[in-house]
Design a protein around this motif. Sequence first.
Motif, short mmCIF file in Angstrom:
data_model
loop_
_atom_site.label_atom_id
_atom_site.label_comp_id
_atom_site.label_asym_id
_atom_site.label_seq_id
_atom_site.Cartn_x
_atom_site.Cartn_y
_atom_site.Cartn_z
N ASN A 53 -84.01 21.34 -104.43
CA ASN A 53 -83.37 21.06 -103.15
C ASN A 53 -84.07 21.83 -102.03
OD1 ASN A 53 -82.27 23.71 -102.93
ND2 ASN A 53 -80.57 23.12 -104.22
N HIS A 54 -83.84 21.40 -100.82
CA HIS A 54 -84.58 21.95 -99.68
C HIS A 54 -84.28 23.43 -99.45
CE1 HIS A 54 -85.94 18.00 -98.95
NE2 HIS A 54 -84.87 17.55 -98.32
N ASN A 55 -83.04 23.85 -99.64
CA ASN A 55 -82.70 25.24 -99.37
C ASN A 55 -83.42 26.20 -100.31
OD1 ASN A 55 -81.01 24.59 -97.27
ND2 ASN A 55 -79.23 24.37 -98.59
N THR A 56 -83.58 25.84 -101.56
CA THR A 56 -84.29 26.69 -102.51
C THR A 56 -85.76 26.82 -102.12
OG1 THR A 56 -82.82 25.99 -104.29
CG2 THR A 56 -84.92 26.96 -104.93
N LEU A 74 -90.51 19.95 -94.52
CA LEU A 74 -90.19 19.87 -95.93
C LEU A 74 -89.55 18.52 -96.26
CD1 LEU A 74 -90.03 21.15 -98.71
CD2 LEU A 74 -87.92 22.27 -98.01
N ARG A 75 -88.66 18.04 -95.39
CA ARG A 75 -88.06 16.72 -95.61
C ARG A 75 -89.12 15.63 -95.64
NH1 ARG A 75 -84.29 16.57 -91.19
NH2 ARG A 75 -83.14 18.45 -91.56
N LYS A 76 -90.11 15.74 -94.77
CA LYS A 76 -91.18 14.75 -94.73
C LYS A 76 -92.03 14.80 -96.00
CE LYS A 76 -94.92 12.94 -91.98
NZ LYS A 76 -95.86 13.13 -90.91
N ILE A 77 -92.34 16.01 -96.46
CA ILE A 77 -93.12 16.16 -97.70
C ILE A 77 -92.34 15.55 -98.87
CG2 ILE A 77 -94.03 17.86 -99.36
CD1 ILE A 77 -95.76 17.94 -96.98
#
Length: 170
Positions: A53-56, A74-77
Amino acid sequence: MEIDENGVLRLKGRIKAAKDVSFTLNRPAVLSGDSSIAKLIIKHYHERFNHGNHNTVMNEIRQRYYITSLRSKLRKIAYECQWCRINRSLPKMPSAEGDLPPERLRHHQPPFHVRGLHDIGFASIHRSKRNLRVMYSDNGTNFVGANKELMNIQEVHEKMKKEADVRTIT
């Protein structure tokens, strides 16, 4: 912010007095989110932490680097990651629905011959002077509680069973 002896722009932290803290945690390098090195770092951490997940992933990156607009990059990656696109788009398990009860599958039976009850109180449906034959209900707490009370009063329970048998109600 300050520039270190290697010419790297670093963020000043407020944990200078903390012991046993690495220099990179205390003074993370500042990178632009649009730079190619930042994109490679984000992609590396994304894969290193198993497409988590993104937060980790963001937490792990921020321990060494301060990347501007990290969340959107990060969302785009993750959106462009082939592994994430395949594994997050498929359902994990096929939806399994229970089989219909045999009473629902009988043919040549009058309407409301079998009835389902869902906590709507007492209701009686008549069709040409005939009452219902089979009734189903969910395991609502009021039904479960009423069943326990009726089991305690054995004589009432026996009378109800006899009346149901007379009317051929299952």
